[in-house]
Design a protein around this motif. Structure first.
Motif, PDB file in Angstrom:
ATOM      1  N   VAL A 144       0.866  -1.182   0.000  1.00  0.00           N
ATOM      2  CA  VAL A 144       0.000   0.000   0.000  1.00  0.00           C
ATOM      3  C   VAL A 144       0.892   1.217   0.000  1.00  0.00           C
ATOM      4  CG1 VAL A 144      -1.893   1.146   1.131  1.00  0.00           C
ATOM      5  CG2 VAL A 144      -1.565  -1.277   1.477  1.00  0.00           C
ATOM      6  N   SER A 145       0.816   1.967  -1.001  1.00  0.00           N
ATOM      7  CA  SER A 145       1.689   3.127  -1.227  1.00  0.00           C
ATOM      8  C   SER A 145       3.113   2.855  -0.732  1.00  0.00           C
ATOM      9  CB  SER A 145       1.066   4.392  -0.661  1.00  0.00           C
ATOM     10  OG  SER A 145       0.763   4.221   0.696  1.00  0.00           O
ATOM     11  N   ASN A 146       3.541   3.458   0.374  1.00  0.00           N
ATOM     12  CA  ASN A 146       4.930   3.293   0.788  1.00  0.00           C
ATOM     13  C   ASN A 146       5.154   2.071   1.676  1.00  0.00           C
ATOM     14  OD1 ASN A 146       5.491   5.541  -0.566  1.00  0.00           O
ATOM     15  ND2 ASN A 146       6.281   6.726   1.163  1.00  0.00           N
TER      16      ASN A 146
ATOM     17  N   ASN B 257       7.213   4.340  -3.005  1.00  0.00           N
ATOM     18  CA  ASN B 257       6.079   3.449  -3.282  1.00  0.00           C
ATOM     19  C   ASN B 257       6.562   2.024  -3.501  1.00  0.00           C
ATOM     20  OD1 ASN B 257       3.963   5.139  -3.115  1.00  0.00           O
ATOM     21  ND2 ASN B 257       4.030   5.751  -5.277  1.00  0.00           N
ATOM     22  N   VAL B 258       5.838   1.098  -2.940  1.00  0.00           N
ATOM     23  CA  VAL B 258       6.127  -0.317  -3.177  1.00  0.00           C
ATOM     24  C   VAL B 258       5.098  -0.822  -4.159  1.00  0.00           C
ATOM     25  CG1 VAL B 258       6.381  -2.563  -2.127  1.00  0.00           C
ATOM     26  CG2 VAL B 258       6.987  -0.529  -0.836  1.00  0.00           C
ATOM     27  N   VAL B 259       5.566  -1.352  -5.246  1.00  0.00           N
ATOM     28  CA  VAL B 259       4.606  -1.782  -6.266  1.00  0.00           C
ATOM     29  C   VAL B 259       4.508  -3.306  -6.349  1.00  0.00           C
ATOM     30  CG1 VAL B 259       4.814   0.295  -7.640  1.00  0.00           C
ATOM     31  CG2 VAL B 259       6.294  -1.635  -8.104  1.00  0.00           C
ATOM     32  N   ARG B 260       5.522  -3.982  -5.908  1.00  0.00           N
ATOM     33  CA  ARG B 260       5.461  -5.440  -6.018  1.00  0.00           C
ATOM     34  C   ARG B 260       5.867  -6.069  -4.696  1.00  0.00           C
ATOM     35  NH1 ARG B 260       4.788  -7.449 -11.437  1.00  0.00           N
ATOM     36  NH2 ARG B 260       3.255  -5.883 -12.006  1.00  0.00           N
ATOM     37  N   VAL B 261       5.184  -7.137  -4.376  1.00  0.00           N
ATOM     38  CA  VAL B 261       5.577  -7.977  -3.243  1.00  0.00           C
ATOM     39  C   VAL B 261       5.496  -9.404  -3.736  1.00  0.00           C
ATOM     40  CG1 VAL B 261       5.050  -8.703  -0.907  1.00  0.00           C
ATOM     41  CG2 VAL B 261       4.531  -6.384  -1.630  1.00  0.00           C
ATOM     42  N   SER B 262       6.522 -10.199  -3.491  1.00  0.00           N
ATOM     43  CA  SER B 262       6.407 -11.601  -3.881  1.00  0.00           C
ATOM     44  C   SER B 262       7.106 -12.482  -2.855  1.00  0.00           C
ATOM     45  CB  SER B 262       6.965 -11.804  -5.283  1.00  0.00           C
ATOM     46  OG  SER B 262       8.358 -11.696  -5.268  1.00  0.00           O
ATOM     47  N   TRP B 263       6.469 -13.603  -2.629  1.00  0.00           N
ATOM     48  CA  TRP B 263       6.936 -14.513  -1.595  1.00  0.00           C
ATOM     49  C   TRP B 263       7.905 -15.521  -2.169  1.00  0.00           C
ATOM     50  CZ3 TRP B 263       5.780 -14.213   3.552  1.00  0.00           C
ATOM     51  CH2 TRP B 263       4.700 -13.383   3.937  1.00  0.00           C
TER      52      TRP B 263
ATOM     53  N   VAL C  42       9.933 -10.470  -0.881  1.00  0.00           N
ATOM     54  CA  VAL C  42      10.708  -9.372  -1.430  1.00  0.00           C
ATOM     55  C   VAL C  42       9.770  -8.256  -1.862  1.00  0.00           C
ATOM     56  CG1 VAL C  42      10.746 -10.398  -3.735  1.00  0.00           C
ATOM     57  CG2 VAL C  42      12.511  -8.766  -3.114  1.00  0.00           C
ATOM     58  N   SER C  43      10.199  -7.049  -1.611  1.00  0.00           N
ATOM     59  CA  SER C  43       9.375  -5.919  -2.021  1.00  0.00           C
ATOM     60  C   SER C  43      10.146  -5.078  -3.024  1.00  0.00           C
ATOM     61  CB  SER C  43       9.014  -5.079  -0.797  1.00  0.00           C
ATOM     62  OG  SER C  43      10.181  -4.487  -0.284  1.00  0.00           O
ATOM     63  N   VAL C  44       9.414  -4.526  -3.929  1.00  0.00           N
ATOM     64  CA  VAL C  44      10.048  -3.736  -5.004  1.00  0.00           C
ATOM     65  C   VAL C  44       9.475  -2.327  -4.983  1.00  0.00           C
ATOM     66  CG1 VAL C  44      10.448  -3.549  -7.465  1.00  0.00           C
ATOM     67  CG2 VAL C  44      10.222  -5.797  -6.421  1.00  0.00           C
ATOM     68  N   SER C  45      10.352  -1.383  -4.810  1.00  0.00           N
ATOM     69  CA  SER C  45       9.923  -0.002  -4.988  1.00  0.00           C
ATOM     70  C   SER C  45      10.834   0.618  -6.045  1.00  0.00           C
ATOM     71  CB  SER C  45      10.013   0.753  -3.672  1.00  0.00           C
ATOM     72  OG  SER C  45      11.265   0.524  -3.064  1.00  0.00           O
ATOM     73  N   PRO C  46      10.336   0.738  -7.250  1.00  0.00           N
ATOM     74  CA  PRO C  46      11.199   1.079  -8.398  1.00  0.00           C
ATOM     75  C   PRO C  46      11.951   2.390  -8.242  1.00  0.00           C
ATOM     76  CG  PRO C  46       9.015   0.445  -9.108  1.00  0.00           C
ATOM     77  CD  PRO C  46       8.940   0.546  -7.628  1.00  0.00           C
ATOM     78  N   ASP C  47      11.409   3.309  -7.488  1.00  0.00           N
ATOM     79  CA  ASP C  47      12.083   4.590  -7.354  1.00  0.00           C
ATOM     80  C   ASP C  47      13.079   4.606  -6.197  1.00  0.00           C
ATOM     81  OD1 ASP C  47      10.663   5.549  -9.457  1.00  0.00           O
ATOM     82  OD2 ASP C  47       9.009   6.256  -8.203  1.00  0.00           O
ATOM     83  N   GLY C  48      13.291   3.436  -5.615  1.00  0.00           N
ATOM     84  CA  GLY C  48      14.129   3.398  -4.411  1.00  0.00           C
ATOM     85  C   GLY C  48      15.613   3.382  -4.670  1.00  0.00           C
ATOM     86  N   ASN C  49      15.994   3.575  -5.901  1.00  0.00           N
ATOM     87  CA  ASN C  49      17.422   3.561  -6.263  1.00  0.00           C
ATOM     88  C   ASN C  49      18.110   2.280  -5.769  1.00  0.00           C
ATOM     89  OD1 ASN C  49      17.158   5.979  -7.531  1.00  0.00           O
ATOM     90  ND2 ASN C  49      17.516   7.135  -5.651  1.00  0.00           N
ATOM     91  N   ASN C  50      19.116   2.416  -4.894  1.00  0.00           N
ATOM     92  CA  ASN C  50      19.807   1.190  -4.467  1.00  0.00           C
ATOM     93  C   ASN C  50      19.003   0.405  -3.435  1.00  0.00           C
ATOM     94  OD1 ASN C  50      20.111   3.045  -2.558  1.00  0.00           O
ATOM     95  ND2 ASN C  50      22.252   2.561  -2.075  1.00  0.00           N
TER      96      ASN C  50
END
Lengths: 743, 617
Positions: free
Chosen positions: A459-461, A517-523, A531-539
């Motif tokens: 959810v958002s962040n 923002n977290v856009v993906r979560v996968s188990w 694992v969570s993916v926030s594309p704008d999170g740089n490193n």
């Protein structure tokens, strides 16, 4: 002869110039020259160029032979004539006549003055020498010529008065006498005084008559004798003639023209062999034949081939190259058909095509286009697969962004942009639970471990871990323990933790706050890691979280591009990280890059892994679907462009050989994707079914509020998931409906 | 000077080194690249040391065309020739010959400039000549090659045969004359062998399809009207083509005549030639196979009634005596020929294929008379090719208009003054349509003063095209009826009364059938029988037609099915194949659109007609 000629000329000219001194010798000299001429004439008789002189000399000859003394005047006259001839005086004849008529008149005239023998023979000396003498000179015989008594004034006056013609008289000093001027002489004097020519009869401007007759004479000055060769036949000509005659006799020269060969003859034999090559060894490319005319070109075509007025008018709106070149027209009778104005031009264009167009052999496939289609097994034989919509799960008010089924297949989790997450009973379509997350939900994921029914919600962040409250009590207890935040874990790590594991008070779960923002979560398959993916999170774009220890870690120092999706390998310690154009496979145990898949896609949107772990499918924004067989190559085994718009999600079935893709074009494509255990056999991919049914949702504006709507929702089918055990497919659409398709 | 020399030497050495390197390079690689294989036009001109017009001429004569290299190494908009082609030109004797001729021309101009008229005259009379025979042999090593490429030559020759000899465009009258002659010879051969297959009168001209040595040749001839020579056409190019085509057609004609055992060139009857009936004259010369040509023709061909000027009349009076004698001798000759023909026929018969036989018999017992206003040459050609006897209104006609034997008079005028009751007065289209369909169509729709039914192109496969014009259907039915010797269908909506002629034709057809046992026709019969059976079962013919018409409709618009296996298969195509598939589909849909448009037009036209009918009712 030349010398004598010269003499004659000299004599004549001398005669012309001198008055009296040489005149006595003249006759003899003339005679002599005449004789000489005569002699020469006898020797060589035929000189054309001296005809005139010959005649003259002949006459003179005669005169010399006869009476030399008696024919004084005759002789004289002849010479005069010659002289006149010589100077070209036209009035010579008239002059001669006059003189022969009156000898005296001739003597007294100015012309006769020259010929009259002078009495005084002193010569041309100044008469002063005789001034004091009584005589003025000597006559022919040597006797003194006595001076006459000078007249005094009176005498001369008397004479003048006596004689009216006295003023005509002129005193001749030389001979000491008075000479009376004749009328002609007077005239002459007056003409001289007027500045005219003295002789009235002389025409100074008469036409020039050449003194020599040039015509047919050759070179006038050559007197070389005609050479002999001019009189004998040519030797060379004779030789040539002999040659020609011989050639004629032998038939080398044919006099009549060669017979005209017939223009055409039998060029080809009877062989009907077809030659494929031209004479220069290149393949013969025949010119394409002109298209045969159809009904529309007829002079009287059927009515249906004649375009109506409106159609003809509409041609004007077309592009010039699209415009039909020929407009059919009907003629009632053959006699009305006019000559076709473009005929010559069309043939000329054909000619130009024949010699100016480059020719290449091109295969024209005149085949049924369907024969190009690959032979695929019938979908009927590959059942079961989802075909019909069995259930619809309605309840969301916004676009459903993500769904996830529980590993037992009883429950379905869905997250929506309206900020709610719902749990549905698959069989009945009942909504069991609704969580209001307070922000737009990007991704939901049910833990694949059946023993741990925990859901992860992006959810958002935040990533929120919740208990869906399914399963028996023991499980519930277990989960409650797991989801209780252990404060001890955060304390021993002294440095600031990567992510804070906080308790979500409202929903009694754990909240992991990210910076972006977290856009993906996968188990992970075992259900401990996610694992969570926030594309704008740089490193910090990809973070791995461990549920049991409630720890987060960042396995990557940096990423090559924007991360789109991350998956765990189902069995082995590998992680698949999809960036915009590549998929990198990391070995987590060795902590290194194991493989880099080159997709050739524009932008990867989603990724799904086969349960075996060796086959990967990718969906892209370019509406393309890629199948990677990682044993085979790092390049796609098959790229399928099946959708019309961006692919939003792809999914593999856990047990059945099925996979699917969904797209913004509102369709979901179900494929049969069989992976064989035999390594030699490539996977079999057969499209099975296109599922329709979703309505077009509204594309939420992405620019207005970044936090609320990031990333922009797709207007079509946003997510798909297979049922874990049955060949069923859940699809979630932007129209806020979730559908279940069954076989 | 010295430095110049040295620099040029250096250049030479450099070039040599370069060439050696190139050689090494190409030698190593194996096959030469595009740059070695192709040459641009300007470079070719330099190599051949000729000017562009000369090069153009050579290319046309030699049949050399540009080629498309895979990589255009000198730029996109250049013309590339194959090096082999250019080398081929380099060794062409014609190249040397043309230089020689050019030098000779200079001599003539020089002599003229010096007022040396004698020399100029002598030189002009002894100009070096050239022939294109070797080119024909070179380009077409076997006869069949030449026949295959005969379409363009025939079209061109027939065009030049109708062109006015024109000085402004420098179309020499010799060329026109010889083209006319060649075209007539060709037509005479076609008539003699009955190898004319299809005729189509289009707006552009008349198309003829001829079958010679198994090759179908379709050529176009202009309508016999004055051709206007357009200004934007380069006649030099046309004339060069015509020059080669003339030679080619001459040799082809020779071979064809030779194969018939005839002398070439045929001798024209000068009188008929004068009467502008050269084709007929030629046909008469070759008249071997046509049994239908009666003796009467030869005798009456001598009738001449049109001379206008007085002196011509006189000369005709003189000629008449001669004619009588000629007629006698010709009668004798004809009887001899008849005997020869019989022998020949026996020999020939097995050789003729089925098609030729049907063509020969189509107009076998019919006699035609052509009106003044119809295209005489074309009709003469067609009718004679299909075995009919023809006369016409004009000089040199074989028999007069009031002859009793005439069965059909071809007229194309609004009204006819005096009509013979024994004849059909039909429009020329009837002849063409009959010939195309190989049956005698009912003459009624083609009668004088009516608007004839549409003239359909025989080159179109209606079924493949997707739309069958109504008249094509009618004709098909008539053909089947004729082939089966059945009465015309009672329910045929065309309302055409098939007359006795048709019955007669059908009877003849049946004889043919019995004799020849055509398999194809049998198949057609079968299908027709099936049709009949179906009809007997209760379905109306027209209803079936509608049903038939429906079938393509469904093809046009397939109902959008949920699961088209094609769609599935299309997904699995590779990109190249997908593009190809799409292009094909596009063209198919375009075609279908066209057919749809045509059908729509037809529907509208029918509606209009119906409305008109009801209104008049």
């Amino acid at each position: 002869m030349a010398a004598s000629d010269d003499d004659a000329l000299q004599v004549l000219s001398g005669d012309d110039q001198d008055d009296g001194a040489y005149s006595s010798d003249f006759e003899e000299e003339e005679a002599d020259s005449g004789e000489e001429e005569a002699d020469l004439d006898e020797e060589e008789g035929d000189f054309d160029d001296e005809d005139e002189e010959d005649e003259d000399s002949d006459e003179e000859d005669g005169a010399a032979d006869g009476n030399v003394e008696a024919n004084d005047s005759a002789n004289h006259e002849e010479i005069r004539e010659a002289l006149l001839d010589y100077i070209g005086n036209g009035n010579a004849g008239a002059d001669g006549d006059e003189e022969s008529d009156d000898r005296e008149a001739a003597d007294e005239s100015d012309s006769s003055e020259d010929e009259a023998p002078p009495r005084n023979t002193v010569g041309e000396i100044p008469l002063e020498f005789y001034k004091d003498e009584e005589h003025i000179g000597y006559d022919r015989a040597g006797r003194k010529l006595k001076k006459q008594a000078r007249k005094d004034q009176l005498d001369s006056f008397l004479d003048r008065s006596d004689d009216p013609k006295d003023w005509h008289k002129v005193y001749d000093e030389y001979n000491d006498e008075y000479v009376e001027l004749t009328k002609e002489e007077m005239g002459m004097i007056s003409r001289i005084r007027q500045g005219k020519l003295p002789h009235a009869e002389v025409d100074a401007y008469q036409p020039y008559v050449d003194w020599f007759d040039w015509d047919g004479k050759g070179h006038p000055l050559s007197n070389a004798p005609e050479p002999k060769r001019r009189f004998i036949p040519s030797k060379w000509e004779a030789k040539k003639v002999v040659k020609l005659v011989r050639a004629l006799r032998k038939g080398w020269i044919k006099l009549d023209k060669p017979k005209e060969k017939p223009r055409f003859y039998l060029m080809w034999g009877d062989d009907l062999k077809v030659n494929e090559k031209t004479a220069n060894g290149l393949a013969y490319i025949p010119a394409p034949k002109a298209k045969l005319p159809g009904h529309e070109e007829s002079y009287n075509p059927p009515v249906e081939y004649i375009p109506s007025e409106e159609e003809i008018n509409s041609y004007q709106l077309m592009y010039e190259e699209d415009r039909p070149k020929f407009i059919p027209k009907k003629f009632d009778s053959l006699r009305h058909v006019p000559a076709y104005a473009e005929f010559i031009k069309e043939i000329f264009e054909r000619c130009l095509d024949l010699y100016l167009c480059p020719r290449t052999r091109k295969k024209r496939l005149n085949i049924d286009p369907d024969s190009l289609l690959p032979k695929l097994p019938k979908p009927k034989d590959l059942q079961p697969y989802p075909t019909t919509c069995f259930l619809e799960y309605k309840g969301h008010t916004g676009a459903v962004s993500s769904i996830s089924a529980d590993p037992t297949g009883e429950w379905l989790l869905s997250g929506s942009r309206d900020g709610t997450v719902r749990v549905w009973e698959v069989q009945t379509g009942r909504c069991k639970k609704v969580w209001d997350m307070g922000g737009s939900v990007f991704c939901v994921a049910w833990n694949p471990n059946p023993a741990l029914p925990v859901v992860a919600i992006a959810v958002s962040n935040d990533v929120v871990l919740l208990d869906p409250e399914v399963g028996d009590e023991e499980v519930q207890l277990n989960i409650a323990k797991l989801l209780a935040v252990q404060p001890s874990t955060s304390e021993p790590t002294e440095n600031t933790p990567l992510i804070g594991w906080k308790r979500h008070d409202k929903l009694r779960g754990i909240q992991l706050s990210h910076q972006q923002n977290v856009v993906r979560v996968s188990w992970h398959n075992k259900g401990d890691y996610f694992v969570s993916v926030s594309p704008d999170g740089n490193n910090r774009a990809v973070l791995v979280h461990q549920l049991s220890k409630q720890q987060s870690q960042n396995p990557f120092r940096k990423h090559h591009g924007r991360v789109a999706d991350v998956l765990f390998h189902p069995a082995r310690p590998f992680m698949f990280v999809a960036t915009k154009m590549h998929v990198r496979v990391y070995n987590l145990a060795k902590q290194e890059l194991s493989k880099k898949l080159i997709t050739g896609l524009q932008e990867i949107s989603s990724m799904a892994l086969h349960s075996g772990g060796d086959n990967l499918i990718l969906g892209s924004k370019g509406a393309k679907l890629c199948w990677f067989d990682m044993d085979l190559s790092v390049k796609p085994y098959k790229t399928i462009k099946n959708h019309k718009e961006d692919i939003n999600a792809v999914a593999f079935h856990k047990s059945y050989p099925l996979f699917a893709s969904c797209s913004d074009d509102l369709s979901t494509h179900v494929f049969h994707g069989m992976v064989y255990s035999d390594l030699m056999q490539n996977p079999l991919i057969v499209p099975l079914k296109i599922l329709h049914g979703h309505q077009k949702g509204e594309r939420s504006p992405s620019g207005s509020s970044m936090l609320q709507s990031y990333p922009a929702t797709s207007p079509g089918v946003s997510d798909i998931k297979f049922h874990p055990t049955q060949p069923w497919l859940f699809t979630a659409g932007a129209d806020s409906v979730i559908k279940l398709f069954c076989n | 000077m010295c430095s110049d020399l040295s620099s040029s030497q250096v250049k030479q050495v450099k070039n040599a080194v370069k060439a050696a390197k190139r050689k090494l390079h190409t030698g190593r690689r194996g096959n030469p690249g595009n740059a070695a294989k192709y040459i641009t036009r300007n470079k070719a001109l330099n190599r051949l040391q000729i000017k562009l017009p000369e090069f153009r001429r050579l290319c046309i004569l030699k049949g050399i065309h540009p080629r498309e290299p895979k990589k255009k190494f000198e730029g996109q908009n250049k013309t590339y020739y194959h090096v082999k082609d250019i080398n081929f030109l380099l060794h062409e004797p014609l190249l040397e010959k043309s230089r020689e001729i050019r030098a000779y021309e200079k001599k003539i101009t020089k002599a003229r400039a010096k007022y040396n008229t004698d020399l100029a005259h002598r030189l002009q009379n002894n100009r070096p000549s050239f022939t294109l025979d070797h080119l024909v042999k070179e380009r077409y090593p076997s006869f069949i090659d030449a026949v295959r490429d005969l379409e363009d030559p025939l079209t061109m020759i027939h065009l030049f045969a109708t062109l006015p000899a024109d000085t402004t465009h420098s179309v020499p009258f010799e060329r026109v004359h010889s083209c006319r002659r060649l075209s007539l010879e060709w037509q005479a051969y076609v008539t003699r062998t009955h190898s004319l297959r299809k005729i189509f009168v289009s707006v552009k001209g008349i198309y003829y399809q001829v079958e010679v040595s198994g090759q179908k040749i379709t050529y176009l001839t202009p309508h016999v009207l004055n051709q206007v020579l357009p200004e934007d056409v380069d006649f030099r190019v046309m004339l060069t083509f015509a020059e080669f085509y003339e030679t080619l057609l001459g040799f082809v004609n020779f071979k064809l005549y030779h194969s018939l055992g005839l002398n070439y060139p045929p001798v024209l009857d000068p009188r008929l030639e004068q009467a502008a009936a050269e084709l007929y004259a030629l046909m008469k010369d070759l008249a071997g196979g046509t049994t239908s040509a009666p003796l009467l023709e030869d005798a009456s061909a001598k009738e001449d009634d049109a001379p206008v000027s007085v002196d011509e009349q006189q000369s005709l009076m003189e000629a008449e005596n001669k004619e009588k004698r000629i007629a006698e001798s010709q009668a004798r000759l004809a009887s001899l020929q008849d005997r020869l023909k019989q022998i020949e026929k026996e020999k020939e018969k097995p050789q003729d294929d089925l098609e030729t036989r049907t063509c020969r018999r189509l107009f076998q017992n019919l006699t035609f008379f052509l009106g003044r206003e119809v295209p005489r040459e074309s009709l003469l050609f067609v009718i004679r090719s299909f075995g009919g006897a023809v006369s016409w209104d004009g000089d040199g006609a074989p028999f007069p208009e009031n002859d009793e034997v005439i069965t059909h008079q071809i007229v194309d005028r609004p009204t006819q003054g005096h009509k013979f009751l024994s004849r059909h007065y039909v429009q020329p289209q009837w002849v063409y349509d009959c010939a195309n369909n190989r049956i005698l169509l009912p003459t009624e729709p083609y009668l004088l003063g009516r608007i004839p039914p549409p003239h359909l192109s025989p080159f179109v496969d209606n079924e493949a095209e997707g739309h069958v014009p109504e008249y094509a259907d009618t004709i098909k039915r008539l053909r089947l009826a004729a082939n089966q010797q059945l009465a015309p269908l009672p329910g045929s909506e065309s309302g055409i009364d098939e007359g006795e002629l048709l019955v007669a034709a059908a009877a003849r057809r049946r004889e043919d059938l019995e004799a020849e046992k055509e398999r194809e026709l049998a198949a057609m019969e079968k299908s027709y029988a099936e049709d009949l059976r179906r009809e007997l079962a209760g379905k109306s013919f027209s209803g079936e037609e509608e049903a038939l018409a429906d079938v393509p409709e469904s093809e046009v618009l397939p109902p959008p099915k949920e699961d088209d296996p094609k769609d599935m298969a299309k997904m699995m195509l590779s990109r190249n194949k997908r593009n190809l598939y799409q292009a094909m589909e596009m063209s198919n849909t375009k075609k279908k659109e066209e057919v749809k448009l045509i059908k729509e037009r037809k529907r509208k036209a029918d509606e209009k007609e119906r409305k008109k009918k009801t209104r008049t009712m």
